[in-house]
Motif scaffolding. Structure first.
Motif, PDB file in Angstrom:
ATOM      1  N   PRO A  17      40.597  -2.920 -26.413  1.00 21.41           N
ATOM      2  CA  PRO A  17      41.167  -2.298 -27.621  1.00 21.41           C
ATOM      3  C   PRO A  17      41.494  -0.823 -27.390  1.00 21.41           C
ATOM      4  O   PRO A  17      40.758  -0.106 -26.706  1.00 21.41           O
ATOM      5  N   GLU A  18      42.606  -0.392 -27.981  1.00 21.10           N
ATOM      6  CA  GLU A  18      43.110   0.962 -27.760  1.00 21.10           C
ATOM      7  C   GLU A  18      42.079   2.038 -28.100  1.00 21.10           C
ATOM      8  O   GLU A  18      41.928   3.004 -27.359  1.00 21.10           O
ATOM      9  N   GLN A  19      41.356   1.864 -29.192  1.00 25.57           N
ATOM     10  CA  GLN A  19      40.378   2.878 -29.599  1.00 25.57           C
ATOM     11  C   GLN A  19      39.271   3.017 -28.549  1.00 25.57           C
ATOM     12  O   GLN A  19      38.846   4.117 -28.227  1.00 25.57           O
ATOM     13  N   GLY A  20      38.829   1.903 -27.997  1.00 22.24           N
ATOM     14  CA  GLY A  20      37.804   1.944 -26.966  1.00 22.24           C
ATOM     15  C   GLY A  20      38.300   2.624 -25.701  1.00 22.24           C
ATOM     16  O   GLY A  20      37.590   3.418 -25.078  1.00 22.24           O
ATOM     17  N   LEU A  21      39.540   2.296 -25.318  1.00 21.45           N
ATOM     18  CA  LEU A  21      40.129   2.941 -24.142  1.00 21.45           C
ATOM     19  C   LEU A  21      40.248   4.441 -24.337  1.00 21.45           C
ATOM     20  O   LEU A  21      39.950   5.223 -23.442  1.00 21.45           O
ATOM     21  N   ARG A  22      40.694   4.838 -25.518  1.00 26.23           N
ATOM     22  CA  ARG A  22      40.865   6.266 -25.805  1.00 26.23           C
ATOM     23  C   ARG A  22      39.523   7.000 -25.650  1.00 26.23           C
ATOM     24  O   ARG A  22      39.450   8.043 -25.010  1.00 26.23           O
ATOM     25  N   LYS A  23      38.453   6.438 -26.217  1.00 25.45           N
ATOM     26  CA  LYS A  23      37.137   7.071 -26.123  1.00 25.45           C
ATOM     27  C   LYS A  23      36.667   7.146 -24.674  1.00 25.45           C
ATOM     28  O   LYS A  23      36.021   8.104 -24.273  1.00 25.45           O
ATOM     29  N   MET A  24      36.987   6.123 -23.899  1.00 25.13           N
ATOM     30  CA  MET A  24      36.540   6.057 -22.517  1.00 25.13           C
ATOM     31  C   MET A  24      37.326   6.995 -21.602  1.00 25.13           C
ATOM     32  O   MET A  24      36.760   7.598 -20.691  1.00 25.13           O
ATOM     33  N   ARG A  44      52.234  -1.666 -21.512  1.00 25.74           N
ATOM     34  CA  ARG A  44      52.816  -2.599 -22.485  1.00 25.74           C
ATOM     35  C   ARG A  44      54.293  -2.901 -22.249  1.00 25.74           C
ATOM     36  O   ARG A  44      54.810  -3.866 -22.793  1.00 25.74           O
ATOM     37  N   THR A  45      54.966  -2.070 -21.467  1.00 22.14           N
ATOM     38  CA  THR A  45      56.399  -2.255 -21.249  1.00 22.14           C
ATOM     39  C   THR A  45      56.703  -3.469 -20.394  1.00 22.14           C
ATOM     40  O   THR A  45      57.599  -4.234 -20.683  1.00 22.14           O
ATOM     41  N   GLY A  46      55.988  -3.628 -19.309  1.00 23.56           N
ATOM     42  CA  GLY A  46      56.274  -4.726 -18.401  1.00 23.56           C
ATOM     43  C   GLY A  46      55.028  -5.546 -18.150  1.00 23.56           C
ATOM     44  O   GLY A  46      53.984  -5.316 -18.735  1.00 23.56           O
ATOM     45  N   GLY A  47      55.149  -6.470 -17.254  1.00 23.80           N
ATOM     46  CA  GLY A  47      54.021  -7.300 -16.895  1.00 23.80           C
ATOM     47  C   GLY A  47      53.182  -6.641 -15.816  1.00 23.80           C
ATOM     48  O   GLY A  47      53.395  -5.491 -15.430  1.00 23.80           O
ATOM     49  N   VAL A  48      52.251  -7.417 -15.298  1.00 29.08           N
ATOM     50  CA  VAL A  48      51.329  -6.904 -14.301  1.00 29.08           C
ATOM     51  C   VAL A  48      52.061  -6.517 -13.014  1.00 29.08           C
ATOM     52  O   VAL A  48      51.744  -5.489 -12.410  1.00 29.08           O
TER      53      VAL A  48
END
Length: 99
Positions: A17-24, A44-48
């Motif tokens: 989740p974005e919020q968790g990533l931001r905190k990390m 998010r733009t492309g694939g792996v």
């Protein structure tokens, strides 16, 4: 960069989740909010496969960059990989078996 498990890194960034990533990740040294928003755009733009290509070449997909993102373009990947390493989320690639 191919010495790292970039596929695993992409999956982690894409599924956490974005919020968790931001905190990390965002601590201002060196990862700023601008780094974080640009990183999420790339994930998010492309694939792996596209993510791996851009990380290895240290370039960017065709995305619109804001003024803050444009300023950090030259050091973006270096700063990101430094942050990923210091947080323990960048793992070495599994050794490939010789045929």
């Amino acid at each position: 960069m191919s010495q790292y498990d970039l596929k695993g890194l992409h999956e982690f960034l894409n599924q956490t989740p974005e919020q968790g990533l931001r905190k990390m990740l965002v601590d201002q040294k060196p990862m700023t909010e601008a780094h974080f928003t640009l990183l999420l755009k790339i994930v998010r733009t492309g694939g792996v496969d596209e993510f791996i290509t851009h990380a290895e070449k240290e370039d960017f997909p065709k995305i619109k960059l804001g003024p803050a993102e444009t300023k950090l373009k030259d050091k973006f990947w270096k700063d990101c990989f430094q942050t990923f390493s210091s947080r323990g989320i960048l793992n070495p690639a599994a050794p490939t078996k010789a045929a």
